[in-house]
Structure formats: structure tokens, C-alpha cells
Enzyme design. Structure first.
Site, PDB file in Angstrom:
ATOM      1  N   HIS A  65     -39.635 -38.355  91.072  1.00 57.33           N
ATOM      2  CA  HIS A  65     -39.147 -37.761  88.884  1.00 57.33           C
ATOM      3  C   HIS A  65     -38.441 -38.912  88.606  1.00 57.33           C
ATOM      4  CE1 HIS A  65     -39.579 -33.666  87.124  1.00 57.33           C
ATOM      5  NE2 HIS A  65     -38.724 -35.012  86.574  1.00 57.33           N
ATOM      6  N   ASP A 313     -34.870 -36.295  89.253  1.00 57.05           N
ATOM      7  CA  ASP A 313     -35.386 -36.448  88.046  1.00 57.05           C
ATOM      8  C   ASP A 313     -33.870 -36.599  86.888  1.00 57.05           C
ATOM      9  OD1 ASP A 313     -35.997 -35.057  85.021  1.00 57.05           O
ATOM     10  OD2 ASP A 313     -35.228 -33.253  85.694  1.00 57.05           O
ATOM     11  N   HIS A 317     -29.843 -40.669  78.249  1.00 58.27           N
ATOM     12  CA  HIS A 317     -29.956 -40.759  77.614  1.00 58.27           C
ATOM     13  C   HIS A 317     -28.804 -41.978  76.770  1.00 58.27           C
ATOM     14  CE1 HIS A 317     -32.443 -37.792  76.906  1.00 58.27           C
ATOM     15  NE2 HIS A 317     -31.469 -37.380  77.854  1.00 58.27           N
TER      16      HIS A 317
HETATM   17 ZN   LIG Z   1     -39.262 -31.624  83.986  1.00 58.61          ZN
END
Ligand SMILES: [Zn+2]
Length: 433
Positions: A65, A313, A317
């Protein structure tokens, strides 16, 4: 960096859960593949050596991920910067999410990504495709064509698949194709910001665990009815761990991942620390940080195998995305470069063994997506991570390879650092170089 045809990783403690191996061995690499694991005094001489004295040597980590943000968001991350961050964190295979611009919902976009990966990736990249066109939740993508073109799995990550009929159709297609559907579970159309405790104290919109658990229960129910392969992304709640544990006990083909931050940090961070002010946007993530009892349930689930894999994850940004108020800031933390030391804290606390942790970073995730990775067995690609479990370093923007500097761990001292990463026998990262 050197890339001889033959090399020896000498003197390290080798942990390869796929072969039940834990002990002092030398790893012989030849033509990009693992050739043998030998006793240190039996190692061939006269070949290039990587000294691993005092280090732990494992299969390269596999991340199920990762947000590489290509195409569409070069201000947040690129394939070059994201895979350099992966290499620095010991990840040799990353599975990139499909919520890019455009969304990865056609074979044509897969081809564009493949070309960029060939051009600029430092580690192996496998690409997920979207479940629905444009992540809009209305029409399934051409899943058979995407599988044939190399999509590693399917996900609308960033959003839940709200429509029951669409999710059921996706699982039916998954059953036919043998493809995994990775689901981001939250109540469709909801707009929370933080776990209810800190949300109340800071005047933010609450995002309770029920929103995750009810969707996981729905999808496990669908799975039981239709078959297919369901994978629950970034589990954050105790209730969810229990639903998955019971589903596995019933023999359902469900797997799950948890992130290093949900396994280690709790929602008290939102109320402020010595480094972060209360309500800092650097603590905003989706799903939100939960309370201590959830964290403990996640760690127990990781230890007993209910949770198959750690997945970062990694969600980089640009600085402006994380400025301003908590309510307006973007969700997400970077994670590739801090995952290992954060997770080693769990081993040091006695919550799980080092071989179990290595399994959840290597063989575990490889099994979830059916990847030829996560092992040091002879003949396998020589994807290897070498780390110093005791090395101390401080998280700072200027030493992170990722373009995203959005980590709640900035300024914190870490214990444990990847010293060298190899992909296919090539050295792709050396600490401090
Ligand atoms: Zn998610």
C-alpha cells in the site's frame, strides 16, 4: 554503487521466515539471484563482500500500500523519489495505489506507468488498478483486461466502494480472475476528521470505529456469499480485528494489513506533544489514529497472524496540503522511511518476535498479493535488506528521500536503520550516501 556479478553478504544475522531461517549465515548472490546461504567459515573467498557484522539480513520488504502519486501529483511524489524512499526504508517491492490523476482505470494508463517505472524506479513497482471507473463507485473497470496487462490487485483506495451491488460484482469478478480486492473501509459519504475522543476536545468532526467495522462486516458477509479474495487495507480498530479473526476462523479468504502508525501511535498525539501543538495537521490521517486499546488490539492481531502484513500507506503531500487548520488539511503520513524503526519498538516492547515482524514485512505481504518476493531461498531474486537494529537517527525533512515531509515523527529519534538495500543483486541504497 557497486554491482558485481557475484557478491557475498558477510557476517550478518539472517532472518528469512519463508525458510524458517534465523542465525548467522553468509548470503551468496550470483547474477541477481540468491545462490546460497552458507556457514560464515564456508563462504567462498575472493568475491565482493558487503560487511554485515552486527546487522540483520532479511528478504527485501514488500509494501502492499504505497502512494507514489504518479501520474498527476509531482509536487507530492514521483516514481523516482518514492522508490528512493522505499529503498532507504528497506522496501524492495512497492504496490502503488490507483488514486492518481488520471485514475489507473485503463490498460493505457497502466502502460504509461510501466514506462515511467522502467525509466526511473529504484525498486520493483507493482501497480494496482481501480475497482470502479474514476473511483466514482458506479461502473466496474475492465478487470480481466487489467489483470492481463499486469495489474497486481484492485482498489478504490481513498474511498470505500459504497454500493453493495458494485462490491458484489467486484468480488464475483475477483473470484473468476483470482484477483485480490483491497478495500478502504469507511462509511460511504461520511465526513469525519478524528477519533471521537480528541474530536470532542478539539471541536472536530468525529470518525468512530463503527464506520470501519460496519463496512468490514458488510464485505465479509458479501465474501461469504460470492467468493473472491478480499483484503482489508489499513485496519485501525479493535472491532475490525475481531471481525477478521472470526472470518478467518470460518475459513473465508480474507487478509488484512495494518500500518506502522496505527500499530504504534495513538490519538493522544492530536492533543499535542513536546514537538507538535494540539490539533496539528501532521497528526491527520485516514483512517484516524485510534485510542490505546485499538492500538493494542492491532498489535495482538499482527502477532497472532490475524493481520497478515504491515503496509505503510505511504501518503506523501506537498507542504501547503498540510498547512492551515486540521479540518482543511489533507489526510496522510509518509511511512516508507520510518516503518522499520517504528516497528522495531514493538519487538523491543516484547509484543512480537523479530522473526514474526520480518514475516509480516516480507513473506506475509508477498503471499497476500501472490508475489514472487519476500524470500531468500536459492534461486529467488536477490532482493535483500540489511539493517542495524540499534542505529539511532532523527527524522528530519532534509534526510528523507520522499518529497513528502508530512510525518508526525519529524524531530523524533528513531532506533533502527536500514544500512543497505539490494534489488536483483544491485545495491540501490546505502545509508548516509
Ligand atoms: Zn486508504
Amino acid at each position: 554503487m557497486p554491482s558485481p556479478r557475484r557478491l557475498l553478504i558477510h557476517g550478518g544475522q539472517v532472518i528469512d521466515p519463508s525458510g524458517g531461517i534465523s542465525g548467522l549465515f553468509d548470503v551468496v548472490v550470483e547474477d541477481g539471484r540468491i545462490s546460497a546461504l552458507v556457514e560464515p567459515d564456508q563462504a567462498p573467498s575472493g568475491i565482493y563482500r558487503i560487511e554485515a557484522d552486527g546487522m540483520v539480513v532479511t528478504p527485501g520488504f514488500v509494501d502492499l500500500h504505497t502512494h507514489l502519486r504518479f501520474p498527476g501529483f509531482p509536487e507530492k511524489e514521483t516514481i523516482a523519489s518514492g522508490t528512493r524512499a522505499a529503498a532507504a526504508g528497506g522496501f524492495t517491492t512497492v504496490c502503488a495505489m490507483a488514486n492518481t490523476r488520471p485514475v489507473v482505470d485503463t490498460v493505457e494508463i497502466l502502460r504509461v506507468i510501466e514506462a515511467e517505472v522502467r525509466r526511473s524506479a529504484a525498486v520493483r513497482v507493482r501497480q494496482l488498478a481501480a475497482v470502479t471507473m474514476g473511483l466514482a463507485g458506479e461502473h466496474l473497470t475492465d478487470m480481466p483486461a487489467l489483470v492481463a496487462a499486469g495489474a497486481v490487485a484492485f482498489s478504490d483506495d481513498g474511498k470505500p466502494v459504497g454500493d453493495v451491488d458494485i462490491m458484489e460484482s467486484a468480488l464475483r469478478a475477483s473470484a473468476e480472475l483470482g484477483a485480490v480486492i483491497s478495500v478502504h473501509e469507511e462509511r460511504a459519504g461520511s465526513a469525519g476528521a478524528a477519533n471521537p475522543g480528541p474530536a470532542r476536545q478539539l471541536g472536530l468532526a468525529a470518525w468512530p470505529c463503527t464506520w470501519e467495522a460496519e463496512m468490514v462486516a458488510r464485505d465479509v458477509g458479501l465474501l461469504e456469499r460470492t467468493g473472491g479474495r478480499l483484503h482489508i487495507a489499513h485496519v485501525s480498530c479493535a472491532e475490525t480485528v475481531q471481525i477478521i479473526r472470526m472470518a478467518k476462523q470460518r475459513g473465508l479468504p480474507v487478509t488484512a494489513e495494518a500500518t506502522p502508525h496505527h500499530l504504534r501511535l495513538d490519538d493522544s498525539l492530536l492533543l499535542g506533544t513536546a514537538i507538535l501543538p494540539p490539533g496539528s495537521p501532521q497528526t491527520k490521517v485516514n483512517p484516524p489514529l485510534r485510542d490505546r486499546s485499538d492500538v493494542e488490539a492491532l498489535v495482538a492481531g499482527l502477532a497472532d497472524g490475524t493481520i497478515d502484513a504491515v503496509a505503510t500507506d505511504h501518503a506523501p503531500h506537498a507542504a501547503p496540503d498540510k498547512e492551515g487548520s486540521f479540518a482543511q488539511a489533507a489526510f496522510g503520513f509518509t511511512g516508507l522511511e520510518t516503518a522499520l524503526p517504528v516497528l522495531l519498538d514493538l519487538v523491543r516492547a516484547g509484543s512480537l518476535s523479530l522473526p514474526a515482524l520480518v514475516e509480516r514485512l516480507t513473506e506475509g505481504p508477498a503471499r497476500v498479493f501472490g508475489l514472487d518476493a519476500g524470500t531468500l531461498r536459492p534461486g529467488a531474486p536477490a532482493d535483500v535488506t540489511i539493517f542495524d537494529p540499534e542505529a539511532r537517527w532523527t527524522v528530519a525533512p532534509e534526510i528523507l528521500e520522499s518529497r513528502g515531509k508530512n510525518s508526525p515523527l519529524l524531530g523524533h529519534e528513531m532506533r533502527g536503520r536500514v544500512s543497505c538495500t539490494l534489488v536483483g543483486g544491485q545495491v540501490v541504497h546505502v545509508a548516509g550516501v
